[in-house]
Design an enzyme around this catalytic site. Structure first.
Site, short mmCIF file in Angstrom:
data_model
loop_
_atom_site.label_atom_id
_atom_site.label_comp_id
_atom_site.label_asym_id
_atom_site.label_seq_id
_atom_site.Cartn_x
_atom_site.Cartn_y
_atom_site.Cartn_z
N LYS A 77 -29.31 39.25 -68.94
CA LYS A 77 -29.29 40.16 -67.77
C LYS A 77 -28.61 40.01 -66.38
CE LYS A 77 -33.28 40.45 -66.26
NZ LYS A 77 -34.59 40.82 -65.11
N ARG B 7 -29.44 23.71 -77.44
CA ARG B 7 -28.30 23.76 -76.58
C ARG B 7 -28.11 22.35 -75.83
NH1 ARG B 7 -29.20 28.88 -72.70
NH2 ARG B 7 -31.03 28.07 -71.56
N ARG C 163 -42.05 32.29 -71.33
CA ARG C 163 -41.37 33.49 -70.61
C ARG C 163 -41.39 34.85 -71.31
NH1 ARG C 163 -35.96 29.94 -69.89
NH2 ARG C 163 -36.81 28.80 -68.16
N ARG D 233 -42.84 47.12 -61.98
CA ARG D 233 -43.73 46.38 -63.10
C ARG D 233 -45.00 47.09 -63.34
NH1 ARG D 233 -41.53 40.42 -61.53
NH2 ARG D 233 -39.87 40.54 -62.98
N ARG E 289 -31.02 20.95 -70.39
CA ARG E 289 -31.86 21.48 -69.41
C ARG E 289 -33.53 20.91 -69.67
NH1 ARG E 289 -30.17 27.35 -67.52
NH2 ARG E 289 -32.25 27.24 -67.31
#
Ligand SMILES: [Zn+2]
Length: 216
Positions: free
Chosen positions: A13, A127, A172, A88, A161
């Site tokens: 996004k 990743r 999420r 929202r 990460r």
């Protein structure tokens, strides 16, 4: 053109919003960014927001509305707005329409970057990047040609990460669905919701969004 951009973390996004800003001179009105900027600038709304956040409370719709109102008042009439993080709830959606109307604007599009949860888990959990040059790699899809050595710079240091875990991705996604589920029914009946495949390449996603914009 005023649009709401929706998509879970990892859908790209931010990248697409930046491209819309660069290619169309639009302005991104992200709730989080606006709050941080107002607090830093010490505006009336910013001071109010700061006090609320320091008490550990959630910033009210009234404060967010005031921030959006201020931003729109400062923008050229022909500069498009990209809303990110607001609305929202159906109540916030109604509030947004009121603010837009006040500035002779209307909501034209809701663009959702759709991701496949399993593919996103696969993408995120494998990743890693070169610690020296930042080249991106993946356990299953893009290993260095020589194991442990960066193709691009020869470094043997890599990093991952900490929050790139399956659990984080699923949490999420769950939060994202909880936040978007209430507002889509507000816009669906109007035919302004468009879905774009967020798992495609950045260029393909951009092309798809451009098509949606052109159709509106
Ligand atoms: Zn490297």
């Amino acid at each position: 053109m005023n649009i709401i951009l929706l998509g879970p973390p990892g859908a790209g996004k931010g990248t697409q919003a930046n491209l819309l800003v660069d290619n169309h001179g639009m302005k991104q009105l992200s709730t989080g960014d606006m709050l941080r900027a107002a607090v830093k600038a010490g505006t009336e709304v910013g001071l109010e927001a700061k006090a609320v956040m320091e008490r550990g409370e959630l910033v009210s719709d009234a404060i967010v509305s005031a921030l959006i109102d201020d931003e729109l008042a400062a923008m050229d009439a022909d500069t498009g707005a990209i809303f990110d993080g607001f609305p929202r709830t159906p109540a916030q959606a109604a509030t947004l329409e009121e603010i837009l109307a006040k500035h002779d604007r209307k909501l034209d599009l809701v663009v959702e970057l759709v991701v496949d949860e399993e593919a996103l888990v696969d993408r995120v959990t494998g990743r890693f990047t070169c610690a020296n040059c930042g080249e991106g790699y993946h356990d299953r899809h893009k290993q260095p040609e020589v194991e442990g050595v960066c193709d691009r710079c020869g470094s043997t240091e890599f990093k991952r990460r900490k929050d790139d875990t399956e659990e984080t991705v699923r949490t999420r996604m769950k939060e994202y669905r909880a936040k978007t589920a209430p507002i889509l029914p507000v816009y669906e009946p109007r035919g302004i919701v468009h879905r774009v495949d967020g798992m495609a390449s950045i260029d393909d996603v951009t092309t798809a969004i451009e098509k949606v914009l052109a159709s509106a």
